[in-house]
Scaffold this motif. Structure first.
Motif, PDB file in Angstrom:
ATOM      1  N   UNK A   1       0.810  -1.235   0.000  1.00  0.00           N
ATOM      2  CA  UNK A   1       0.000   0.000   0.000  1.00  0.00           C
ATOM      3  C   UNK A   1       0.831   1.267   0.000  1.00  0.00           C
ATOM      4  N   UNK A   2       2.157   1.150   0.163  1.00  0.00           N
ATOM      5  CA  UNK A   2       2.921   2.398   0.227  1.00  0.00           C
ATOM      6  C   UNK A   2       4.281   2.240  -0.443  1.00  0.00           C
ATOM      7  N   UNK A   3       4.285   1.821  -1.689  1.00  0.00           N
ATOM      8  CA  UNK A   3       5.552   1.497  -2.308  1.00  0.00           C
ATOM      9  C   UNK A   3       5.916   2.485  -3.424  1.00  0.00           C
ATOM     10  N   UNK A   4       5.576   3.775  -3.180  1.00  0.00           N
ATOM     11  CA  UNK A   4       5.966   4.804  -4.157  1.00  0.00           C
ATOM     12  C   UNK A   4       6.846   5.874  -3.518  1.00  0.00           C
ATOM     13  N   UNK A   5       7.543   5.531  -2.424  1.00  0.00           N
ATOM     14  CA  UNK A   5       8.295   6.584  -1.725  1.00  0.00           C
ATOM     15  C   UNK A   5       9.503   7.050  -2.512  1.00  0.00           C
ATOM     16  N   UNK A   6       9.922   6.272  -3.493  1.00  0.00           N
ATOM     17  CA  UNK A   6      11.043   6.692  -4.345  1.00  0.00           C
ATOM     18  C   UNK A   6      10.603   7.818  -5.289  1.00  0.00           C
ATOM     19  N   UNK A   7       9.261   7.945  -5.507  1.00  0.00           N
ATOM     20  CA  UNK A   7       8.765   8.904  -6.516  1.00  0.00           C
ATOM     21  C   UNK A   7       9.142  10.333  -6.152  1.00  0.00           C
ATOM     22  N   UNK A   8       8.952  10.705  -4.902  1.00  0.00           N
ATOM     23  CA  UNK A   8       9.263  12.088  -4.491  1.00  0.00           C
ATOM     24  C   UNK A   8      10.744  12.386  -4.743  1.00  0.00           C
ATOM     25  N   UNK A   9      11.604  11.422  -4.482  1.00  0.00           N
ATOM     26  CA  UNK A   9      13.040  11.639  -4.700  1.00  0.00           C
ATOM     27  C   UNK A   9      13.343  11.754  -6.192  1.00  0.00           C
ATOM     28  N   UNK A  10      12.663  10.936  -6.999  1.00  0.00           N
ATOM     29  CA  UNK A  10      12.892  11.003  -8.460  1.00  0.00           C
ATOM     30  C   UNK A  10      12.424  12.351  -9.006  1.00  0.00           C
ATOM     31  N   UNK A  11      11.331  12.878  -8.434  1.00  0.00           N
ATOM     32  CA  UNK A  11      10.841  14.192  -8.898  1.00  0.00           C
ATOM     33  C   UNK A  11      11.864  15.273  -8.571  1.00  0.00           C
ATOM     34  N   UNK A  12      12.625  15.103  -7.494  1.00  0.00           N
ATOM     35  CA  UNK A  12      13.683  16.069  -7.186  1.00  0.00           C
ATOM     36  C   UNK A  12      14.789  16.031  -8.228  1.00  0.00           C
ATOM     37  N   UNK A  13      14.832  14.924  -8.975  1.00  0.00           N
ATOM     38  CA  UNK A  13      15.859  14.801 -10.039  1.00  0.00           C
ATOM     39  C   UNK A  13      15.287  15.199 -11.392  1.00  0.00           C
ATOM     40  N   UNK A  14      14.044  15.752 -11.361  1.00  0.00           N
ATOM     41  CA  UNK A  14      13.474  16.261 -12.612  1.00  0.00           C
ATOM     42  C   UNK A  14      12.439  15.355 -13.230  1.00  0.00           C
ATOM     43  N   UNK A  15      12.116  14.255 -12.574  1.00  0.00           N
ATOM     44  CA  UNK A  15      11.078  13.359 -13.141  1.00  0.00           C
ATOM     45  C   UNK A  15       9.715  14.027 -12.994  1.00  0.00           C
ATOM     46  N   UNK A  16       8.782  13.618 -13.884  1.00  0.00           N
ATOM     47  CA  UNK A  16       7.418  14.166 -13.830  1.00  0.00           C
ATOM     48  C   UNK A  16       6.477  12.999 -13.569  1.00  0.00           C
TER      49      UNK A  16
END
Ligand code: EPZ
Length: 419
Positions: free
Chosen positions: A330-345
């Motif tokens: 239920x909570x396996x997207x915590x890498x997303x916020x870090x990837x957005x800091x690298x410019x991911x959308x």
């Protein structure tokens, strides 16, 4: 505390050897509890979680020694049947001691694992199975206490597919009176490897790898002697690295038959993957030629949840929009916020991440939150323009053996620094 410093943009090329599978080694180590004597396990990866499980077995009174990637476990006389909270809270896989302890001694006192970063991850189905086999289960001060004179064979139908639940019940059933049938069992290769190891000890297990596993109870097992299968998630992680850097990497010692759904999805996104020299040759597409690809994580043989974080990184620089659906945790997207800091959308709506491809990622200081999230940050940093510093890499060390050495040998610019 250490960090990883990565200068991105280097194309990976060369040969990498895959280590033994963490998630096969952990249950197979606890299977040694079932026999009296000295068990030997080969191709054990040198990981934090393996050292933690060794500590767990020593707490039970076993003698554990490791020489390189081989391990011996002496379970002649186990003085304790208790898995303490201090240890279980650092690694939930310690609950895999429950089944073997109850099977061999008729008693186990194991701390409830508590939640973890990726979800609540209860063990209710493990306890349901033991109760079905006649164990008396009680909870006290955060511990589960399971007692049984002798477990009896039963039919256990899991209402959710659980990997360690299947493994725990398989081990609990080896000495039970009569036959145990596990229905809706997990089919992961690690479950099959455990069944093979147990059968070599003298167990009578059939059907592992299918949804119905049968275990005929026996009276005694001889010590374990087994070599661990290669790690399919480490293999997939290196495919992602070769893909996103436009590299050309030969991944040796892997089992492509354990990765069919993963290889198919990488091929769909434009990655060339061929069988070569007993391994997989991975050639990444040219920059800008990565095709957007949707994935949904499901139990094996579907796309594994443990590869979701690594695959999503490739999609951040694909030429379009990809949907990534996470159905296991239920909570396996915590890498997303870090990837957005690298410019991911990336935008998340409940358990679906919508990834809009961008031209490129940019290096940044980022923080690992769990094992596979930390791997995804390494994949991203290798592709990003500029320097990244990845913090809290103790998460990475739980599940990847000498990751930065293997990447450096492939030409990646990565090193461990003391903060
Ligand atoms: C195993 O965890 C793996 N760990 C995980 O790998 C992997 O992500 C997971 O299987 C799914 O493939 C090991 O093998 C040591 P589950 P496990 O029981 O067994 C729910 C990694 O990165 N559930 O298959 O703990 C649970 O909450 C790790 O190496 C219950 O509700 O996972 C989850 O939503 C992370 N009650 C789902 O089922 C239960 O009694 C699948 O969990 C048991 C599970």
């Amino acid at each position: 505390m250490y960090k990883l410093l990565v200068n991105g943009g280097k194309r990976l090329a060369g040969v990498v050897e895959i280590s033994g599978a963490k998630n096969a080694a952990l249950p197979i180590m606890t299977a040694a509890i079932l026999s009296k004597g000295v068990s030997t396990i080969y191709n054990i990866p040198d990981l934090k979680d393996i050292r933690t499980m060794s500590e767990m077995l020593r707490i039970l009174g076993a003698g554990v020694s490791i020489e390189g990637n081989s391990m011996t476990i002496n379970t002649e006389d186990l003085s304790s049947k208790e898995a303490p909270y201090e240890l279980v809270k650092t690694m939930r896989a310690s609950v895999l001691t429950l089944g073997p302890l109850v099977a061999r001694f008729g008693y186990a006192k194991v701390s409830l694992p508590g939640g973890c970063a990726i979800g609540a991850r209860p063990i209710n189905l493990h306890l349901m199975g033991l109760e079905k086999m006649g164990a008396d289960i009680s909870l006290s001060q955060g511990y589960v206490i399971a007692t049984a004179k002798r477990l009896s064979g039963a039919t256990i139908c899991f209402d959710l597919i659980t990997v360690t639940g299947t493994e725990n019940m398989m081990m609990a059933a080896v000495y039970a009176k009569g036959k145990t049938v596990l229905e809706n069992a997990a089919r992961e290769p690690e479950v099959v490897d455990l069944a093979e190891a147990l059968n070599k000890m003298g167990a009578k297990i059939s059907g592992a790898g299918t949804t119905v596993i049968e275990i005929e109870g026996v009276d005694e097992l001889r010590p374990l002697n087994h070599s661990i299968i290669p790690d399919r998630i480490e293999t997939g992680t290196f495919i992602a690295m070769a893909a996103i850097t436009g590299g050309d990497v030969l991944i040796k010692g892997c089992r492509q038959d354990h990765l069919t759904s993963v290889v198919e999805k990488f091929r769909e996104s434009g990655v060339t993957i061929t069988e070569e020299a007993g391994g997989l040759r991975v050639v990444g597409p040219k920059r800008g030629m990565i095709r957007p690809t949707d994935i949904t994580t499901t139990p094996y043989p579907g796309f594994p949840t443990d590869m979701q974080a690594q695959f999503i990184v490739l999609m951040t620089v694909a030429g379009g929009v990809s949907l990534v659906k996470e159905t296991i945790f239920e909570n396996r997207f915590m890498h997303v916020a870090e990837l957005c800091r690298m410019g991911a959308n990336i935008e998340i709506e409940e358990n679906i991440a919508m990834v809009r491809g961008v031209e490129r990622l940019f290096g940044a200081p980022v923080m690992a939150t769990d094992l596979r999230a930390s791997a995804s940050l390494v994949v991203a940093a290798l592709a990003a323009e500029g320097q990244s510093v990845i913090d809290r890499i103790y998460h990475l060390d739980r599940g990847y053996e000498k990751m930065e050495d293997k990447i450096s040998k492939l030409g990646g610019d990565i090193r461990r620094i003391k903060e």
